[in-house]
Scaffold this active site. Structure first.
Site, PDB file in Angstrom:
ATOM      1  N   GLY A  12      52.486  66.448  85.042  1.00 59.30           N
ATOM      2  CA  GLY A  12      52.824  67.498  84.316  1.00 59.30           C
ATOM      3  C   GLY A  12      53.639  68.424  85.309  1.00 59.30           C
ATOM      4  O   GLY A  12      53.878  68.011  86.535  1.00 59.30           O
ATOM      5  N   ASP A  13      54.244  69.378  84.897  1.00 61.75           N
ATOM      6  CA  ASP A  13      55.107  70.295  85.906  1.00 61.75           C
ATOM      7  C   ASP A  13      56.285  69.846  86.304  1.00 61.75           C
ATOM      8  O   ASP A  13      56.837  69.961  87.345  1.00 61.75           O
ATOM      9  CB  ASP A  13      54.356  71.125  87.017  1.00 61.75           C
ATOM     10  CG  ASP A  13      53.179  71.869  86.425  1.00 61.75           C
ATOM     11  OD1 ASP A  13      53.265  72.395  85.226  1.00 61.75           O
ATOM     12  OD2 ASP A  13      51.940  71.677  86.890  1.00 61.75           O
ATOM     13  N   LYS A  16      59.769  69.841  82.187  1.00 59.68           N
ATOM     14  CA  LYS A  16      60.186  69.547  80.900  1.00 59.68           C
ATOM     15  C   LYS A  16      60.779  70.825  80.243  1.00 59.68           C
ATOM     16  O   LYS A  16      61.391  70.392  79.337  1.00 59.68           O
ATOM     17  CB  LYS A  16      58.731  69.184  80.170  1.00 59.68           C
ATOM     18  CG  LYS A  16      57.816  68.110  80.611  1.00 59.68           C
ATOM     19  CD  LYS A  16      56.784  67.650  80.074  1.00 59.68           C
ATOM     20  CE  LYS A  16      55.805  68.607  80.297  1.00 59.68           C
ATOM     21  NZ  LYS A  16      55.167  68.958  81.978  1.00 59.68           N
ATOM     22  N   GLY A  40      52.325  75.035  80.833  1.00 59.09           N
ATOM     23  CA  GLY A  40      53.290  76.190  81.048  1.00 59.09           C
ATOM     24  C   GLY A  40      54.739  75.856  81.434  1.00 59.09           C
ATOM     25  O   GLY A  40      54.851  75.083  82.617  1.00 59.09           O
ATOM     26  N   HIS A  41      55.750  75.948  80.392  1.00 63.96           N
ATOM     27  CA  HIS A  41      56.925  75.502  80.790  1.00 63.96           C
ATOM     28  C   HIS A  41      57.830  76.733  81.111  1.00 63.96           C
ATOM     29  O   HIS A  41      57.945  77.830  80.336  1.00 63.96           O
ATOM     30  CB  HIS A  41      57.262  74.938  79.388  1.00 63.96           C
ATOM     31  CG  HIS A  41      56.510  73.502  79.009  1.00 63.96           C
ATOM     32  ND1 HIS A  41      56.758  72.908  77.936  1.00 63.96           N
ATOM     33  CD2 HIS A  41      55.331  73.135  79.798  1.00 63.96           C
ATOM     34  CE1 HIS A  41      55.938  71.937  77.887  1.00 63.96           C
ATOM     35  NE2 HIS A  41      55.183  71.924  78.878  1.00 63.96           N
ATOM     36  N   THR A 298      50.498  78.411  84.452  1.00 65.61           N
ATOM     37  CA  THR A 298      49.269  79.087  83.607  1.00 65.61           C
ATOM     38  C   THR A 298      48.251  79.608  84.517  1.00 65.61           C
ATOM     39  O   THR A 298      47.815  80.943  84.067  1.00 65.61           O
ATOM     40  CB  THR A 298      48.716  77.857  82.818  1.00 65.61           C
ATOM     41  OG1 THR A 298      49.904  77.189  81.835  1.00 65.61           O
ATOM     42  CG2 THR A 298      47.766  78.410  81.840  1.00 65.61           C
ATOM     43  N   ASP A 331      67.025  69.264  94.662  1.00 63.97           N
ATOM     44  CA  ASP A 331      67.274  70.187  95.663  1.00 63.97           C
ATOM     45  C   ASP A 331      66.143  70.606  96.675  1.00 63.97           C
ATOM     46  O   ASP A 331      66.408  70.903  97.891  1.00 63.97           O
ATOM     47  CB  ASP A 331      68.037  71.323  95.178  1.00 63.97           C
ATOM     48  CG  ASP A 331      66.688  71.965  94.113  1.00 63.97           C
ATOM     49  OD1 ASP A 331      66.394  71.213  93.112  1.00 63.97           O
ATOM     50  OD2 ASP A 331      66.265  73.006  94.135  1.00 63.97           O
TER      51      ASP A 331
HETATM   52  P1  GDP Z   1      56.990  71.784  83.029  1.00 63.94           P
HETATM   53  O1  GDP Z   1      55.565  72.252  82.561  1.00 63.94           O
HETATM   54  O2  GDP Z   1      57.204  70.376  82.959  1.00 63.94           O
HETATM   55  O3  GDP Z   1      57.811  72.477  81.857  1.00 63.94           O
HETATM   56  O4  GDP Z   1      57.616  72.437  84.324  1.00 63.94           O
HETATM   57  P2  GDP Z   1      56.999  73.977  84.934  1.00 63.94           P
HETATM   58  O5  GDP Z   1      58.039  74.888  84.323  1.00 63.94           O
HETATM   59  O6  GDP Z   1      55.684  74.200  84.856  1.00 63.94           O
HETATM   60  O7  GDP Z   1      57.408  73.788  86.485  1.00 63.94           O
HETATM   61  C1  GDP Z   1      58.659  73.397  86.894  1.00 63.94           C
HETATM   62  C2  GDP Z   1      59.243  74.509  87.882  1.00 63.94           C
HETATM   63  O8  GDP Z   1      60.404  74.181  88.520  1.00 63.94           O
HETATM   64  C3  GDP Z   1      59.551  75.786  87.207  1.00 63.94           C
HETATM   65  O9  GDP Z   1      59.467  76.857  87.838  1.00 63.94           O
HETATM   66  C4  GDP Z   1      61.172  75.539  86.909  1.00 63.94           C
HETATM   67  O10 GDP Z   1      61.694  76.821  86.900  1.00 63.94           O
HETATM   68  C5  GDP Z   1      61.625  74.548  88.206  1.00 63.94           C
HETATM   69  N1  GDP Z   1      62.547  73.899  87.991  1.00 63.94           N
HETATM   70  C6  GDP Z   1      63.151  72.859  87.177  1.00 63.94           C
HETATM   71  N2  GDP Z   1      63.766  72.173  87.633  1.00 63.94           N
HETATM   72  C7  GDP Z   1      64.235  72.435  88.660  1.00 63.94           C
HETATM   73  C8  GDP Z   1      65.106  72.306  89.768  1.00 63.94           C
HETATM   74  O11 GDP Z   1      65.872  71.179  89.662  1.00 63.94           O
HETATM   75  N3  GDP Z   1      65.197  72.692  90.983  1.00 63.94           N
HETATM   76  C9  GDP Z   1      64.317  73.697  91.155  1.00 63.94           C
HETATM   77  N4  GDP Z   1      64.442  74.355  92.429  1.00 63.94           N
HETATM   78  N5  GDP Z   1      63.460  74.114  90.341  1.00 63.94           N
HETATM   79  C10 GDP Z   1      63.214  73.615  89.390  1.00 63.94           C
HETATM   80  P1  IMO Z   2      52.523  71.336  81.786  1.00 62.98           P
HETATM   81  O1  IMO Z   2      52.881  71.093  80.188  1.00 62.98           O
HETATM   82  C1  IMO Z   2      49.734  70.539  85.185  1.00 62.98           C
HETATM   83  C2  IMO Z   2      45.686  69.431  84.091  1.00 62.98           C
HETATM   84  C3  IMO Z   2      44.656  70.676  84.557  1.00 62.98           C
HETATM   85  C4  IMO Z   2      43.426  69.586  84.937  1.00 62.98           C
HETATM   86  C5  IMO Z   2      43.573  68.647  83.453  1.00 62.98           C
HETATM   87  C6  IMO Z   2      42.731  69.242  82.543  1.00 62.98           C
HETATM   88  O2  IMO Z   2      53.051  72.622  82.395  1.00 62.98           O
HETATM   89  O3  IMO Z   2      53.100  70.244  82.268  1.00 62.98           O
HETATM   90  P2  IMO Z   2      42.854  71.076  80.730  1.00 62.98           P
HETATM   91  O4  IMO Z   2      42.948  72.320  80.761  1.00 62.98           O
HETATM   92  O5  IMO Z   2      43.961  70.346  80.070  1.00 62.98           O
HETATM   93  O6  IMO Z   2      41.500  70.524  80.083  1.00 62.98           O
HETATM   94  O7  IMO Z   2      42.815  70.486  82.121  1.00 62.98           O
HETATM   95  O8  IMO Z   2      45.093  68.683  83.400  1.00 62.98           O
HETATM   96  N1  IMO Z   2      46.924  70.360  83.345  1.00 62.98           N
HETATM   97  C7  IMO Z   2      47.922  70.548  83.868  1.00 62.98           C
HETATM   98  N2  IMO Z   2      48.600  70.116  84.840  1.00 62.98           N
HETATM   99  N3  IMO Z   2      50.847  70.830  84.110  1.00 62.98           N
HETATM  100  C8  IMO Z   2      50.068  71.058  82.857  1.00 62.98           C
HETATM  101  O9  IMO Z   2      50.742  71.385  81.715  1.00 62.98           O
HETATM  102  C9  IMO Z   2      48.818  70.851  82.690  1.00 62.98           C
HETATM  103  N4  IMO Z   2      47.843  71.051  81.677  1.00 62.98           N
HETATM  104  C10 IMO Z   2      46.620  70.726  82.211  1.00 62.98           C
HETATM  105  O10 IMO Z   2      45.116  71.127  85.955  1.00 62.98           O
HETATM  106  O11 IMO Z   2      43.795  68.846  85.931  1.00 62.98           O
HETATM  107 MG    MG Z   3      53.945  73.478  83.577  1.00 62.40          MG
END
Ligand code: GDP
Ligand code: IMO
Ligand code: MG
Length: 436
Positions: A12-13, A16, A40-41, A298, A331
């Site tokens: 995750g994170d 996306k 959390g996107h 989140t 980066d």
């Molecule tokens: P997601 O859950 O997969 O949508 O990812 P998140 O939004 O939770 O976490 C990704 C974080 O990295 C966010 O704060 C984005 O704004 C940031 N981000 C995404 N791509 C890049 C990148 O290429 N460089 C940097 N520095 N930040 C990025």
């Molecule tokens: P995005 O879409 C990162 C993790 C939680 C925990 C496990 C189970 O932003 O990538 P849950 O609340 O789903 O029952 O928790 O999954 N988790 C994530 N980790 N990014 C997420 O979403 C996550 N959604 C759940 O931290 O380990």
């Molecule tokens: Mg996220």
């Protein structure tokens, strides 16, 4: 009938949200297919930062229909707050559609999730505390409420009368407060009234868009290594983020998917408990976490940070049938003298190249690294592969070779435009994308 699935390849994170927003410009519809407000996107456009939990990341474009599919578990309170936030910031949410058959996260699901985690103590999963597991559990147990149920007080009362006594018993055993049927009916009916204009038959919406030849993006939440079937159970989420989940949760058939875009970042992070073989607990890891701002979108929890692990990458490429990859956050590695890349594990003295299906084996895995020379210069302003430092290109090529799939987008900053597009990108070459 082009449909592209966007799926996280790690824990995750991976970025996306950024990738979905970047690609959404050229499509007509974006569909979330699983998960809930555990996601959390983040989308960054100019100076504006949007953190989205339920509404698909295409919502910032006025031409997009944003669909919350049947596979999502919806906390209506979160959704209403998100719609209000977007409206307050000038975004039109009139085209946000929510599946009538998506399941509802009720307040007792949230209380059960938190109570259970407290009871597990040291053995806790480290969930986001959003009620995800209990809501999906009730869905499987056929005890859930669906979004359309919110529209009918008598349906709500009948279902809640059947369900609440057991929930209250369990909550009582955890030392938590229970819920009354009357209060729950009132809360749920008020949600229904507010969300009624957004409810729709999402499967036919998606199918009609595809039949018109429109391009549909399906946005995954979480990632392959948190998948209920493919992750390190029990340290997983309760849905299927993998590409197959886009079919069951988005209302499409497998042959309607013509591209599966995997999203990964240049290193690894994980939130919550569970094995993480390449985890760094030193200054290098702390530096990556600081520069990458690795705090949960989140929950605000610090994310665990580690080197990139190519062992689960190969697994993720296989189970998702990944056809192309976006590499984000390259980066963040600028300024690290030597970058380690995990290519295999040592498990009890034996070299293991395949992601083990046994959680025990993963827990005992010691990474075998290949070392890559780093680069010093910031790369936020680079917009072509040729413009990257040679060592960054070498690292990228190694990742691509390990994945066996082309990296078609490289992200060098959070902002929409901080993206390197390779000349060759499958989506660009598919016909039939009539955009208004
Ligand atoms: P997601 O859950 O997969 O949508 O990812 P998140 O939004 O939770 O976490 C990704 C974080 O990295 C966010 O704060 C984005 O704004 C940031 N981000 C995404 N791509 C890049 C990148 O290429 N460089 C940097 N520095 N930040 C990025
Ligand atoms: P995005 O879409 C990162 C993790 C939680 C925990 C496990 C189970 O932003 O990538 P849950 O609340 O789903 O029952 O928790 O999954 N988790 C994530 N980790 N990014 C997420 O979403 C996550 N959604 C759940 O931290 O380990
Ligand atoms: Mg996220």
């Amino acid at each position: 009938m082009p449909a592209t699935v966007i799926v996280g390849l790690q824990w995750g994170d991976e970025g996306k949200g950024k990738t979905t927003d970047f690609l959404a410009e050229q499509v007509a519809m974006v569909v979330r297919y699983q998960g809930g407000d555990n996601a959390g996107h983040t989308v960054v456009t100019g100076d504006e930062v949007f953190k989205l939990h339920l509404v698909p990341s295409g919502v910032l474009y006025p031409h997009i229909t944003s669909v919350i599919g049947n596979g999502v578990v919806v906390n209506p309170a979160t959704l209403i707050a998100e719609l209000d936030m977007l409206t307050g910031r000038g975004i039109d949410v009139g085209r946000v559609r929510v599946s009538r058959s998506a399941h509802v996260i009720m307040p007792y699901h949230v209380a059960l999730d938190r109570g259970n985690e407290a009871r597990l103590a040291e053995a806790k999963v480290g969930t986001t505390g959003r009620g995800i597991g209990p809501a999906y559990g009730d869905r499987a147990w056929r005890l859930g409420l669906r979004m359309e149920d919110l529209l009918d007080r008598s349906v709500l009362r009948t279902r809640l009368e059947a369900v609440l006594p057991d929930k209250n018993l369990v909550l009582g055993g955890m030392g938590a407060n229970g819920f009354t049927v009357d209060a729950m009916v009132d809360v749920a009916a008020a949600w229904g009234e507010r969300l009624a204009p957004h409810l729709d038959d999402s499967t036919w919406l998606v199918q009609a868009a595809l039949a018109r030849g429109e391009h549909v993006l399906l946005e995954g939440a979480q990632g392959t290594l948190l998948d209920l079937d493919h992750g390190s159970y029990p340290f997983v989420t309760s849905s299927n983020p993998v590409a197959g989940g886009a079919c069951t949760g988005g209302g499409i058939g497998p042959l309607q998917v013509d591209e599966v875009l995997g999203v990964m970042k240049a290193y690894a992070t994980r939130v919550g408990s569970g094995p993480f073989p390449t985890e760094l607990q030193d200054e290098i890891g702390a530096g990556i976490a600081r520069r990458g701002n690795e705090f949960g979108t989140t929950t605000g929890r610090p994310r665990r940070v580690g080197w990139f692990d190519a062992v689960p990458l190969r697994y993720a490429v296989a189970v998702n049938s990944i056809s192309s990859i976006t590499l984000n956050k390259l980066d963040i590695l600028s300024g690290i003298p030597e970058i380690q890349l995990c290519v295999a594990y040592d498990v009890h003295g034996r070299r293991v190249d395949h992601w083990p299906s046994s959680a025990l084996a993963i827990a005992d895995a010691t990474p075998i690294y290949e070392t890559f020379p780093g680069w010093d210069e910031p790369i936020h302003d680079v917009r072509s592969l040729a413009g990257l430092p040679e060592n960054a290109r070498r690292y990228l090529t190694a990742l691509e070779e390990l994945a066996g799939v082309p990296i078609v987008l490289v992200s060098v900053g959070p902002e929409r435009t901080q993206t390197i597009e390779r000349a060759w990108r499958p989506m660009r070459h598919r016909g039939g994308v009539p955009l208004a």
